[in-house]
Design an enzyme around this catalytic site. Sequence first.
Site, PDB file in Angstrom:
ATOM      1  N   ASP A  57      21.320 -36.024 -14.225  1.00 35.61           N
ATOM      2  CA  ASP A  57      20.126 -35.261 -14.600  1.00 35.61           C
ATOM      3  C   ASP A  57      20.013 -34.081 -13.638  1.00 35.61           C
ATOM      4  O   ASP A  57      19.776 -34.273 -12.437  1.00 35.61           O
ATOM      5  CB  ASP A  57      18.912 -36.196 -14.475  1.00 35.61           C
ATOM      6  CG  ASP A  57      17.601 -35.496 -14.802  1.00 35.61           C
ATOM      7  OD1 ASP A  57      17.582 -34.241 -14.873  1.00 35.61           O
ATOM      8  OD2 ASP A  57      16.597 -36.197 -14.980  1.00 35.61           O
ATOM      9  N   TYR A 146       8.624 -25.497 -23.802  1.00 33.73           N
ATOM     10  CA  TYR A 146       9.994 -24.971 -23.961  1.00 33.73           C
ATOM     11  C   TYR A 146      10.004 -23.475 -23.693  1.00 33.73           C
ATOM     12  O   TYR A 146      10.793 -22.966 -22.897  1.00 33.73           O
ATOM     13  CB  TYR A 146      10.466 -25.272 -25.374  1.00 33.73           C
ATOM     14  CG  TYR A 146      11.886 -24.846 -25.686  1.00 33.73           C
ATOM     15  CD1 TYR A 146      12.971 -25.428 -25.058  1.00 33.73           C
ATOM     16  CD2 TYR A 146      12.136 -23.875 -26.662  1.00 33.73           C
ATOM     17  CE1 TYR A 146      14.270 -25.061 -25.374  1.00 33.73           C
ATOM     18  CE2 TYR A 146      13.436 -23.503 -26.987  1.00 33.73           C
ATOM     19  CZ  TYR A 146      14.498 -24.095 -26.340  1.00 33.73           C
ATOM     20  OH  TYR A 146      15.782 -23.726 -26.654  1.00 33.73           O
TER      21      TYR A 146
END
Length: 328
Positions: A57, A146
């Site tokens: 990650d 986003y």
Amino acid sequence: MKRTLITGAAGFLGSHLCDRFIAEGHEVIAMDNLITGDLKNIEHLFPLEQFTFYNHDVTNFVHVPGNLDYILHFASPASPIDYLKIPIQTLKVGALGTHNLLGLAKEKNARFMIASTSEIYGDPLVHPQTEEYYGNVNTIGPRGVYDEAKRFQESITMAYHRFHGLDTRIVRIFNTYGPRMRLNDGRVIPAFMGQALRGEDLTVFGDGSQTRSFCYVDDEIEGIYRLLMSDYTLPVNIGNPNEITIKDFAEEIIKLTGTDQKIIYKPLPKDDPMQRQPDITKAKEILGWEPKVGREEGMRKTFEFFKGLSKDELEKTEHRDFSNHNKK
Ligand code: UDP
């Protein structure tokens, strides 16, 4: 041999990039935490000596041994259904992830590219969208996680370029489609193709008068590759300017799939952009690039891919429910 790190490597665009860089003779270091990516997109590359995969990650410190020539940061959830499900991770991978990878690029003296997006233009008031347009984004709306992460990503990339002299590229990607799109990501193309294959009616959101311009993945990858290899450091739109309303698009899909489904109408999600079309003058002039694959050919190839999915995979679908989303 050039060494290239690709994040989001098990995703739709990331996996096609891995294929391209392997074909160009690079050693590819692929990274993904598999939240939205899928190993089956890259499993054909695992036997290759010049391919390595890290399940990592990138919002945590990123370490890659050895030198790196290029870093392409393509890790991010990329569909409205994902932003609703994992909004914090969406913000973190765009913000913290980009910061970590910029640090890595500086350390390795690597050229760094970020995957930006037409979403930075929001619901655009300028049409078609040129790179000079600043956009019309709702910071606190459902897509804000986003859109703002991607806007921040552009800012921090330019800051590293200007302050540290890092060699950077920013590609603004418009709607792209093709094999390996996730069937259940809620986006319009997998949604319509899944519905057609399951014999369900096609769900058009709103009255279907909103527009999109769809680019076939091979064209998109070619544009991205050319931009990376160019010396141009400001953002460049890469997309197909051939614009269509979602209603007309649903009709095209019904024809293509040869089904007798109907169109049914559902509420329009909040902040759904009403129109979108890239102005690709810059890409043409600077990169000598323009898309070559028409919608008919591209959609045919994409439908072949979806047809190849197993019955089980086809059933594993998620419907977008915007009933809460629209209240805010
Ligand atoms: N859309 C639709 N039906 C669906 C899924 C999406 O009509 O089942 C519409 C959606 O409202 C939007 C367009 O198709 O106007 C493209 O949506 P997508 O999520 O693919 O991408 P984006 O909105 O990010 O361009």
